[in-house]
Write a protein that holds these residues in place. Structure first.
Motif, PDB file in Angstrom:
ATOM      1  N   LEU A 289       0.816  -1.225   0.000  1.00 41.53           N
ATOM      2  CA  LEU A 289       0.000   0.000   0.000  1.00 41.53           C
ATOM      3  C   LEU A 289       0.847   1.270   0.000  1.00 41.53           C
ATOM      4  CD1 LEU A 289      -2.937  -1.003   2.378  1.00 41.53           C
ATOM      5  CD2 LEU A 289      -2.937  -0.790  -0.116  1.00 41.53           C
ATOM      6  N   THR A 290       2.122   1.138  -0.264  1.00 38.99           N
ATOM      7  CA  THR A 290       2.971   2.327  -0.392  1.00 38.99           C
ATOM      8  C   THR A 290       3.575   2.446  -1.782  1.00 38.99           C
ATOM      9  OG1 THR A 290       4.852   1.062   0.475  1.00 38.99           O
ATOM     10  CG2 THR A 290       3.564   2.350   2.066  1.00 38.99           C
ATOM     11  N   GLY A 291       3.267   1.497  -2.658  1.00 41.03           N
ATOM     12  CA  GLY A 291       3.833   1.533  -4.002  1.00 41.03           C
ATOM     13  C   GLY A 291       2.811   1.189  -5.052  1.00 41.03           C
ATOM     14  N   ARG A 292       3.059   0.057  -5.732  1.00 46.61           N
ATOM     15  CA  ARG A 292       2.170  -0.369  -6.814  1.00 46.61           C
ATOM     16  C   ARG A 292       0.747  -0.603  -6.314  1.00 46.61           C
ATOM     17  NH1 ARG A 292       2.728  -6.171  -9.864  1.00 46.61           N
ATOM     18  NH2 ARG A 292       0.907  -5.973 -11.232  1.00 46.61           N
ATOM     19  N   GLY A 293       0.627  -1.175  -5.115  1.00 47.14           N
ATOM     20  CA  GLY A 293      -0.701  -1.444  -4.559  1.00 47.14           C
ATOM     21  C   GLY A 293      -1.494  -0.180  -4.324  1.00 47.14           C
ATOM     22  N   LEU A 294      -0.819   0.872  -3.845  1.00 48.77           N
ATOM     23  CA  LEU A 294      -1.496   2.144  -3.612  1.00 48.77           C
ATOM     24  C   LEU A 294      -1.984   2.735  -4.919  1.00 48.77           C
ATOM     25  CD1 LEU A 294      -2.331   4.431  -1.711  1.00 48.77           C
ATOM     26  CD2 LEU A 294      -0.033   5.417  -2.027  1.00 48.77           C
ATOM     27  N   PHE A 295      -1.152   2.653  -5.960  1.00 49.62           N
ATOM     28  CA  PHE A 295      -1.562   3.171  -7.276  1.00 49.62           C
ATOM     29  C   PHE A 295      -2.792   2.419  -7.792  1.00 49.62           C
ATOM     30  CE2 PHE A 295      -1.334   2.782 -11.934  1.00 49.62           C
ATOM     31  CZ  PHE A 295      -1.465   4.130 -12.286  1.00 49.62           C
TER      32      PHE A 295
ATOM     33  N   LEU B 276      -5.044   0.838  -6.005  1.00 47.43           N
ATOM     34  CA  LEU B 276      -6.187   1.178  -5.156  1.00 47.43           C
ATOM     35  C   LEU B 276      -6.773   2.534  -5.542  1.00 47.43           C
ATOM     36  CD1 LEU B 276      -7.873   0.210  -2.733  1.00 47.43           C
ATOM     37  CD2 LEU B 276      -6.276   1.439  -1.244  1.00 47.43           C
ATOM     38  N   VAL B 277      -5.903   3.510  -5.789  1.00 44.79           N
ATOM     39  CA  VAL B 277      -6.379   4.840  -6.190  1.00 44.79           C
ATOM     40  C   VAL B 277      -7.077   4.767  -7.545  1.00 44.79           C
ATOM     41  CG1 VAL B 277      -5.628   7.150  -6.873  1.00 44.79           C
ATOM     42  CG2 VAL B 277      -4.663   6.077  -4.822  1.00 44.79           C
ATOM     43  N   LYS B 278      -6.518   4.009  -8.467  1.00 41.22           N
ATOM     44  CA  LYS B 278      -7.115   3.864  -9.803  1.00 41.22           C
ATOM     45  C   LYS B 278      -8.510   3.244  -9.702  1.00 41.22           C
ATOM     46  CE  LYS B 278      -5.348   0.792 -12.577  1.00 41.22           C
ATOM     47  NZ  LYS B 278      -4.448   0.103 -13.535  1.00 41.22           N
ATOM     48  N   ILE B 279      -8.646   2.229  -8.875  1.00 37.52           N
ATOM     49  CA  ILE B 279      -9.948   1.574  -8.699  1.00 37.52           C
ATOM     50  C   ILE B 279     -10.933   2.530  -8.035  1.00 37.52           C
ATOM     51  CG2 ILE B 279     -11.142  -0.261  -7.436  1.00 37.52           C
ATOM     52  CD1 ILE B 279      -8.518  -1.927  -7.818  1.00 37.52           C
ATOM     53  N   ALA B 280     -10.475   3.226  -6.996  1.00 32.72           N
ATOM     54  CA  ALA B 280     -11.354   4.156  -6.281  1.00 32.72           C
ATOM     55  C   ALA B 280     -11.855   5.271  -7.208  1.00 32.72           C
ATOM     56  CB  ALA B 280     -10.614   4.759  -5.088  1.00 32.72           C
ATOM     57  N   VAL B 281     -10.952   5.812  -8.031  1.00 36.02           N
ATOM     58  CA  VAL B 281     -11.358   6.869  -8.970  1.00 36.02           C
ATOM     59  C   VAL B 281     -12.360   6.322  -9.983  1.00 36.02           C
ATOM     60  CG1 VAL B 281     -10.525   8.351 -10.838  1.00 36.02           C
ATOM     61  CG2 VAL B 281      -9.238   8.202  -8.703  1.00 36.02           C
ATOM     62  N   THR B 282     -12.117   5.117 -10.469  1.00 40.45           N
ATOM     63  CA  THR B 282     -13.039   4.492 -11.425  1.00 40.45           C
ATOM     64  C   THR B 282     -14.436   4.370 -10.835  1.00 40.45           C
ATOM     65  OG1 THR B 282     -11.236   3.217 -12.434  1.00 40.45           O
ATOM     66  CG2 THR B 282     -13.487   2.434 -12.814  1.00 40.45           C
ATOM     67  N   VAL B 283     -14.516   3.881  -9.602  1.00 38.38           N
ATOM     68  CA  VAL B 283     -15.814   3.702  -8.941  1.00 38.38           C
ATOM     69  C   VAL B 283     -16.501   5.043  -8.707  1.00 38.38           C
ATOM     70  CG1 VAL B 283     -16.937   2.921  -6.810  1.00 38.38           C
ATOM     71  CG2 VAL B 283     -15.147   1.519  -7.864  1.00 38.38           C
ATOM     72  N   LEU B 284     -15.752   6.013  -8.188  1.00 43.59           N
ATOM     73  CA  LEU B 284     -16.344   7.320  -7.888  1.00 43.59           C
ATOM     74  C   LEU B 284     -16.841   8.025  -9.148  1.00 43.59           C
ATOM     75  CD1 LEU B 284     -13.832   8.615  -5.175  1.00 43.59           C
ATOM     76  CD2 LEU B 284     -16.202   7.910  -4.824  1.00 43.59           C
TER      77      LEU B 284
END
Length: 506
Positions: free
Chosen positions: A223-229, A231-239
């Motif tokens: 959650l500090t590297g690739r995983g965070l990116f 997660l943010v991409k998925i969250a933006v997609t959903v929102l």
């Protein structure tokens, strides 16, 4: 070339069965003043075409919410509007404001059935084909057999083409979401599932497995590297997806709140009709709705549902594999169906979809559940005059699925994944540990089929006792509930006992 031919023939057969069922009766035909779900779908086309979007979910002179008022999320309303524009071009009388209530004609029935088939051809059937081709193990024949069985599942066909709804659209979008996650396209999978949620709020039954799988996968990536990116991409997609679906209602907070009030009608009560869940079955012995207030019923169902879905969700969060994801979809949807608030008998289709995805992995258990899920809706199907389609499609599905998937041959203890039961049996008396669990399940399957046939015949041929007018619907719902509860326990044990490295089909 041979594979394409087999797939095409499976699709054609699925379409022909759907079209054949559509020539039967439908919900509420010729039964004023409310008619049924067929009229509800038509009425939503009338409302969305003729009224400004700000009035779709509000009670007005031209929009009586007591007469099939819109109670689904915005994407359902937009779909109704699209169908209404086509209907207007064919015959304006079909969507005439206030003048088209209860409209029934052969041409309109053909049009409405065609809209359901179009949704299946565009959304549901392609998703099933791709799932079976790319996310199902085994030979070509096994994949095509699985495809045909999913397409011929009677429950969905009878409700969408007989009773009349568009469940294939929301379930199809969910399946596109499953495809996205299974193929590693998490953002696209999240987009598809967000659309499903915005089409039918009952897709919340599947929401927690999507959330836990994606969060667990991102956590594993860090959650500090690739995983965070990710997660943010998925969250933006959903929102962004939700924002676009709700955009016309966001300018006025009261608009958005009214939509929420309509799609979550808490005032309707704990359950309706004779649904095969825990509360309706328990109500036979203890009159829950008389003992508890509406608020207490809501909090009780919320607490029990949360408790029921927690073990499966935590397991998926810790072990975010695709196999665990599929099992969690079954466990979550069954937990919601069995214990949540305001459940309808048709909601069992939400559990049937992920069980269909396990037809190739656990054929006997999946076929068993799918047969019972169709049977659980028998009172509704009889009310709609669908006895013959119910009998024919159920028998055809049973024969084809057990043959094509070799269900009765693939049922050793290892193939049924009963290792978890064996570990639990270590705490039981010695004689219980010597039982042949696979044979017990086969015999239970046969005896259940006999009982379902018997109850189906009795429901049609025998008048209920004068003092027990709901005897047969209660027997059907209680019988089905016991099977669903057993299936819920089984899939939880399978999921929780699966070692981390053992995720593939046996």
């Amino acid at each position: 070339m041979e594979t394409c031919t087999l797939v095409s023939m499976s699709i054609l057969l699925g379409v022909l069965v759907r079209w054949g069922v559509s020539f039967n009766s439908y919900s509420g035909a010729g039964k004023p003043p409310m008619f049924g779900d067929y009229e509800a779908q038509r009425h939503w086309q009338e409302v969305t075409y003729n009224l400004p979007i700000q009035e779709w979910y509000f009670n007005t002179t031209d929009n009586d919410l007591n007469y099939w008022g819109l109670d689904y999320p915005p994407l359902t309303a937009f779909h109704s509007l699209l169908c209404a524009h086509v209907a207007k071009l064919i015959n304006p009388e079909w969507v005439k404001l206030l003048g088209s209530r209860g409209y029934e004609s052969p041409a309109h029935k053909l049009f409405m059935r065609a809209t359901v088939l179009a949704a299946d051809l565009l959304v549901y059937i392609p998703a099933v084909v791709l799932y079976c081709c790319y996310l199902t193990n085994g030979s070509t024949n096994k994949k095509v057999g699985t495809l045909l069985c999913i397409l011929l599942y009677p429950g969905l066909i009878l409700i969408d083409y007989g009773h009349f709804q568009y469940n294939g659209l929301s379930l199809g979008l969910t399946l596109w979401g499953v495809l996205g996650l299974g193929l590693g396209w998490d953002a696209l999978g999240s987009l598809a599932f967000s659309l499903a949620l915005n089409y039918k709020q009952m897709e919340l039954y599947h929401a927690l497995p999507f959330f836990c799988y994606l969060l667990g996968k991102c956590a594993r990536q860090g959650l500090t590297g690739r995983g965070l990116f990710s997660l943010v991409k998925i969250a933006v997609t959903v929102l962004v997806t939700f924002a676009l679906c709700w955009l016309p209602f966001l300018s006025d907070p009261e608009q958005a709140l009214q939509v929420l009030r309509r799609i979550f009608p808490v005032a309707r009560g704990l359950f309706e009709d004779k649904v095969a869940n825990a509360w309706c079955s328990l109500n036979v012995l203890i009159k829950i709705r008389s003992i508890l207030s509406s608020d207490s019923q809501f909090y009780l169902s919320f607490a029990v549902t949360l408790l029921a879905i927690t073990p499966s969700s935590l397991k998926l969060l810790k072990t975010p594999t695709f196999w665990q994801f599929k099992l969690a979809l079954v466990n979550s949807s069954l937990a919601f169906f069995l214990f949540s608030y305001q459940v309808h008998e048709k909601s069992i289709l939400l559990a049937a979809l992920p069980v269909c995805l396990l037809l190739n992995d656990l054929p006997l258990v999946a076929i068993y559940f799918l047969q019972v899920s169709t049977f659980s809706m028998l009172p509704l199907l009889l009310k709609d005059g669908l006895l013959m389609p119910y009998a024919v499609t159920s028998l055809a599905f049973l024969v084809l699925s057990t043959h094509l998937l070799s269900a009765l041959e693939r049922c050793t203890e290892a193939q049924l994944r009963l290792e978890g039961y064996r570990r639990l049996a270590a705490w039981l008396p010695a004689w219980l540990t010597r039982l042949d669990l696979a044979r017990i399940i086969r015999r239970k399957f046969y005896s259940s089929l006999v009982l379902m046939v018997g109850l189906s015949v009795a429901s049609v041929a025998l008048p209920p006792p004068a003092g027990l007018p709901d005897l047969f619907p209660v027997l059907v719902s209680t019988f089905s509930f016991l099977h669903f509860l057993g299936t819920f326990i089984y899939f939880n044990i399978v999921q929780l006992s699966t070692p981390q490295g053992k995720q593939k089909t046996l």
